[in-house]
Design an enzyme around this catalytic site. Structure first.
Site: not given
Ligand code: NAD
Ligand code: UDP
Length: 322
Positions: A36, A57, A74, A113, A144, A148, A174
């Site tokens: 992030g 987390v 994640s 999620a 992954y 999940k 997304t």
């Molecule tokens: P992203 O990488 O932008 O956001 C994930 C956030 O989680 C990041 O800010 C990261 O720093 C934080 N993170 C990861 N591991 C961590 C930990 N151990 N402790 C604290 N923070 C942690 O990704 P996103 O696209 O915003 O995805 C968000 C969620 O949605 C995820 O769980 C992902 O699996 C799920 N998801 C996203 C999509 C997509 O298309 N964007 C599709 C399917 C599922």
């Protein structure tokens, strides 16, 4: 309501934080910034109803209390979880356990999620929630997909064992503003390449498909999945069912960005997922939710956000709809 968002400094989580605050709730974000960006929440840091805790987390969280937990932490892009495979597995297993325990202690609602990757390389198309998937447990995406799936199993076990009020959403691809230009996913890659005039990199023959949901639509779906009463134990797909091949998307981005980039083919990914499209009948029925933002509208606003972020001036030419 006191809302806790793990992964709230990420792409989707930061939009969910904005939505939660706009709807009158207080927000605590827990994020270790592994994938992030602080910039995603910089506009919130001074608000009295917002708190950012930079922490993993997996750690203990004695200082956190909530009425609703959104667990989004994640790595999410294939490039991200390939770079951090162990962290990904631990976040989705131990991290999910930590947050489930907090929600149980606080008698709070919990939303996990999950992902369309839970279906693996699907043999059923489009994918309904009743499909159990086709996942290689030792393949390149296993860190992954399987973690999940474990997170889903753990969440549903908390529902059965402790009566926790928990819901699971399976999110499909997304995109939108705050997509990380460097995270390697198709939309940020293509837009960055198109705006810089670099080659647009289609992997393999480009005939593999995905279905692309605009982030504002997605967070509204997540919100309804958490707020609608009576959904404990439910698993709900969230995504946009309109399906495009990688090559179609490359052409579309090139046109909308008014780009002179050439479209090139690179070697395909190992164990590429051939097709992916959500069946969203359940979300329509239970949440009254359906995506509203069309691909051209969503891509235009994402391209504009990327122009600002990358410091690339807008072209004067008006790009007409196809
Ligand atoms: P992203 O990488 O932008 O956001 C994930 C956030 O989680 C990041 O800010 C990261 O720093 C934080 N993170 C990861 N591991 C961590 C930990 N151990 N402790 C604290 N923070 C942690 O990704 P996103 O696209 O915003 O995805 C968000 C969620 O949605 C995820 O769980 C992902 O699996 C799920 N998801 C996203 C999509 C997509 O298309 N964007 C599709 C399917 C599922
Ligand atoms: N892709 C591509 N070029 C890129 C990035 C991705 O052709 O520069 C393709 C990739 O092969 C896959 C699709 O786009 O078929 C979606 O990839 P992404 O990494 O966004 O997420 P996935 O859905 O595979 O998890």
């Amino acid at each position: 309501m006191r809302i806790v968002i793990s992964g709230g400094a990420g792409f989707i989580g930061s939009h969910l934080a904005d939505l939660s605050l706009a709807r009158g709730h207080s927000v605590i974000v827990i994020d270790n910034l592994i994938t992030g960006r602080r910039a995603n929440i910089a506009h919130l840091l001074d608000r009295p109803d917002f708190r950012f805790i930079e922490r993993d987390v997996i750690a203990e969280h004695p200082d956190v209390e909530g009425d609703l937990y959104f667990h989004l932490a994640s790595p999410a892009s294939p490039v991200g979880y390939a770079r951090y495979p162990i962290e990904t597995m631990l976040t989705n297993s131990l991290g999910t356990h930590r947050l489930l325990e907090l929600a149980r202690r606080d008698r709070a609602t919990f939303l996990l999620a999950s992902t369309s990757e839970a279906y693996g390389d699907p043999q059923v198309h489009p994918q309904p929630e009743t499909y159990w998937g086709n996942v290689n447990p030792i393949g390149p995406r296993a860190c992954y997909d399987e973690s999940k799936r474990y997170g889903e199993a753990l969440t549903i076990t908390y529902v059965r064992e402790f009566g926790l009020n928990a819901r699971i959403v399976r999110i499909f691809n997304t995109y939108g503003p705050r997509n990380d230009p460097n995270d390697g996913r198709i939309v940020p890659n293509f837009i960055t390449q198109a705006l810089r005039g670099d080659p647009i990199t289609v992997y393999g023959d480009g005939l593999q498909t995905r279905s692309f949901c605009y982030v504002a639509d997605l967070v509204e779906g997540i919100w309804r999945a958490a707020m609608t009463p009576g959904l404990s134990g439910e698993v709900i797909n969230l995504g946009n069912p309109l399906e495009y091949s990688a090559i179609e998307l490359a052409r579309l981005v090139k046109r909308l960005a008014d780009s002179s980039s050439e479209i090139v083919h690179l070697p395909g990914r190992e164990e590429e997922i051939a097709r992916r499209r959500p069946d969203i009948a359940k979300a329509r029925r239970l949440l009254g939710w359906t995506p509203e933002v069309g691909i051209e509208t969503g891509l235009r606003s994402t391209i504009e956000a990327f122009r600002l972020e990358l410091g690339i001036p807008a072209s004067d030419r008006v790009v007409e709809p196809a």
